[in-house]
Design an enzyme around this catalytic site. Structure first.
Site, mmCIF file in Angstrom:
data_model
loop_
_atom_site.group_PDB
_atom_site.id
_atom_site.type_symbol
_atom_site.label_atom_id
_atom_site.label_comp_id
_atom_site.label_asym_id
_atom_site.label_seq_id
_atom_site.Cartn_x
_atom_site.Cartn_y
_atom_site.Cartn_z
ATOM 1 N N ARG A 1 35.399 34.623 37.891
ATOM 2 C CA ARG A 1 35.700 35.865 37.172
ATOM 3 C C ARG A 1 35.582 35.682 35.662
ATOM 4 O O ARG A 1 35.116 36.553 34.949
ATOM 5 C CB ARG A 1 37.096 36.347 37.515
ATOM 6 C CG ARG A 1 37.583 37.451 36.556
ATOM 7 C CD ARG A 1 38.276 38.549 37.247
ATOM 8 N NE ARG A 1 38.271 39.764 36.446
ATOM 9 C CZ ARG A 1 38.617 40.939 36.906
ATOM 10 N NH1 ARG A 1 38.937 41.058 38.172
ATOM 11 N NH2 ARG A 1 38.616 41.999 36.147
ATOM 12 N N TYR B 1 32.349 35.939 32.971
ATOM 13 C CA TYR B 1 31.987 37.180 32.273
ATOM 14 C C TYR B 1 32.698 37.264 30.921
ATOM 15 O O TYR B 1 32.065 37.484 29.881
ATOM 16 C CB TYR B 1 32.339 38.389 33.137
ATOM 17 C CG TYR B 1 32.124 39.716 32.445
ATOM 18 C CD1 TYR B 1 30.839 40.185 32.211
ATOM 19 C CD2 TYR B 1 33.200 40.477 32.019
ATOM 20 C CE1 TYR B 1 30.628 41.400 31.572
ATOM 21 C CE2 TYR B 1 33.005 41.693 31.375
ATOM 22 C CZ TYR B 1 31.722 42.144 31.149
ATOM 23 O OH TYR B 1 31.517 43.338 30.507
ATOM 24 N N LYS C 1 30.897 37.023 27.179
ATOM 25 C CA LYS C 1 31.007 38.139 26.236
ATOM 26 C C LYS C 1 31.690 37.704 24.940
ATOM 27 O O LYS C 1 31.319 38.129 23.837
ATOM 28 C CB LYS C 1 31.765 39.298 26.880
ATOM 29 C CG LYS C 1 30.948 40.109 27.856
ATOM 30 C CD LYS C 1 29.834 40.851 27.126
ATOM 31 C CE LYS C 1 29.160 41.885 27.990
ATOM 32 N NZ LYS C 1 28.112 42.607 27.249
ATOM 33 N N ASN D 1 37.945 50.057 30.316
ATOM 34 C CA ASN D 1 37.835 50.855 31.536
ATOM 35 C C ASN D 1 37.283 52.260 31.279
ATOM 36 O O ASN D 1 37.959 53.265 31.469
ATOM 37 C CB ASN D 1 39.184 50.933 32.245
ATOM 38 C CG ASN D 1 39.639 49.589 32.760
ATOM 39 O OD1 ASN D 1 40.388 48.891 32.077
ATOM 40 N ND2 ASN D 1 39.188 49.199 33.932
ATOM 41 N N GLY E 1 47.310 46.668 44.599
ATOM 42 C CA GLY E 1 47.187 47.932 43.881
ATOM 43 C C GLY E 1 48.140 48.108 42.720
ATOM 44 O O GLY E 1 48.191 49.169 42.096
ATOM 45 N N GLN F 1 47.973 46.490 39.911
ATOM 46 C CA GLN F 1 47.311 46.211 38.640
ATOM 47 C C GLN F 1 47.328 47.480 37.772
ATOM 48 O O GLN F 1 47.081 48.576 38.260
ATOM 49 C CB GLN F 1 45.864 45.770 38.864
ATOM 50 C CG GLN F 1 45.698 44.654 39.884
ATOM 51 C CD GLN F 1 45.418 45.171 41.284
ATOM 52 O OE1 GLN F 1 46.029 46.144 41.738
ATOM 53 N NE2 GLN F 1 44.483 44.528 41.985
ATOM 54 N N ARG G 1 46.005 49.720 34.486
ATOM 55 C CA ARG G 1 44.850 49.920 33.628
ATOM 56 C C ARG G 1 45.050 51.166 32.756
ATOM 57 O O ARG G 1 45.778 52.084 33.109
ATOM 58 C CB ARG G 1 43.576 50.126 34.455
ATOM 59 C CG ARG G 1 43.218 48.974 35.367
ATOM 60 C CD ARG G 1 42.621 47.813 34.613
ATOM 61 N NE ARG G 1 42.146 46.785 35.516
ATOM 62 C CZ ARG G 1 42.886 45.788 36.009
ATOM 63 N NH1 ARG G 1 44.162 45.698 35.669
ATOM 64 N NH2 ARG G 1 42.367 44.896 36.819
ATOM 65 N N ASP H 1 42.544 38.206 39.124
ATOM 66 C CA ASP H 1 42.558 39.613 38.746
ATOM 67 C C ASP H 1 43.278 39.804 37.422
ATOM 68 O O ASP H 1 43.976 38.920 36.933
ATOM 69 C CB ASP H 1 43.232 40.448 39.841
ATOM 70 C CG ASP H 1 42.737 41.893 39.852
ATOM 71 O OD1 ASP H 1 42.064 42.294 38.878
ATOM 72 O OD2 ASP H 1 43.020 42.610 40.823
ATOM 73 N N ARG I 1 46.208 45.737 31.587
ATOM 74 C CA ARG I 1 45.183 45.892 30.557
ATOM 75 C C ARG I 1 45.377 47.235 29.857
ATOM 76 O O ARG I 1 44.882 48.263 30.293
ATOM 77 C CB ARG I 1 43.784 45.799 31.157
ATOM 78 C CG ARG I 1 42.683 45.866 30.096
ATOM 79 C CD ARG I 1 41.313 45.938 30.725
ATOM 80 N NE ARG I 1 40.927 44.673 31.320
ATOM 81 C CZ ARG I 1 40.018 44.567 32.292
ATOM 82 N NH1 ARG I 1 39.452 45.645 32.781
ATOM 83 N NH2 ARG I 1 39.698 43.387 32.771
#
Length: 254
Positions: free
Chosen positions: A81, A84, A88, A113, A144, A146, A148, A211, A215
């Site tokens: 994970r 990435y 970046k 997001n 579920g 998490q 955002r 995960d 965020r």
């Protein structure tokens, strides 16, 4: 880039499924690709703006009202994970190095997001809406819980254009997101079903990889320097996205 004065470098490998399946390609494209784009901009004397797309994942697994000056982190080496985020972040460092060493007019942005009409790939909202419109099961990786913050594409583009036109943006990084549209992944799936009056069932699957638990951006810098503030609430954005997607699905079916 010959003859161009503005470059928006959004190309890259993204999407958790893609990253996990091909971490080598992810690293090579995101790092070497960005290096090539920056060098091309320097050679071709891009004098107005070079916008580099970074990612909110540079803040690691826990990002609560994270500002642009907060420490950037990444998970353990070898965990697919984080290839990435690392790729970046390397591109972001290189972009700012080109600004400092060669005076290339760089601005880096960290999208949080982003969703909306026209989206492709693996974004949660577009997947949930597509399933909800067909009354198919909505699958969630993990429990579920998490959290955002979701930014509608029109708001994102508004901020992007401000980065292109505001001279004070040069040499800076900006979080672009909507700190008001905050919800858990489970809550998002439930909201999509409620707003679209869907009969879809929510199904929980094992987590794919490491995960992101939390965020949520601080967008104070973008508001102060660029005058940017997201305007679109989550339910309004879901309806607009569903309207576009419904039309898109009908067209594809013909």
């Amino acid at each position: 880039m010959k003859g161009c004065q503005v470059v928006v470098h959004a190309a890259g490998i993204a999407g958790i499924d893609t990253v996990i399946k091909d971490p080598v390609k992810t690293m090579r494209v995101n790092m070497i690709g960005t290096a090539n784009a920056l060098e091309a901009a320097k050679i071709n004397n891009v004098t107005d703006r070079f916008i580099d797309f970074s990612t909110s994942e540079v803040f690691g697994s826990m990002a609560f009202k994270s500002s642009e000056n907060d420490q950037t982190v990444a998970g353990s080496a070898g965990e697919a994970r984080w290839t990435y985020a690392v790729s970046k972040l390397a591109g972001e460092h290189l972009a700012h190095a080109y600004y400092k060493q060669f005076n290339l007019p760089v601005v880096t942005i960290r999208p949080f997001n982003v969703y909306g009409p026209g989206q492709t790939g693996e974004g949660a909202i577009q997947i949930f809406i597509k399933k909800a419109l067909k009354n198919e099961d909505i699958h969630i990786d993990g429990d579920g819980n998490q959290i955002r913050a979701w930014c509608f594409v029109d708001d994102f583009v508004d901020c992007l254009f401000r980065c292109l036109h505001e001279k004070a943006a040069i040499g800076e990084s900006f979080n672009i997101g909507n700190a008001r549209a905050v919800i858990t992944i489970l809550g998002l799936a439930q909201t999509v079903c409620r707003v679209l009056d869907s009969k879809s069932k929510i199904v929980f699957d094992p987590p794919l990889s490491a995960d992101i638990a939390l965020r949520i951006p601080s967008v104070k810098k973008a508001e102060t320097i660029l005058g940017f503030k997201a305007k679109t609430d989550l339910e309004e954005g879901i309806l607009a996205t569903a309207k576009w997607m419904n039309l898109h699905l009908q067209t594809a079916a013909k």
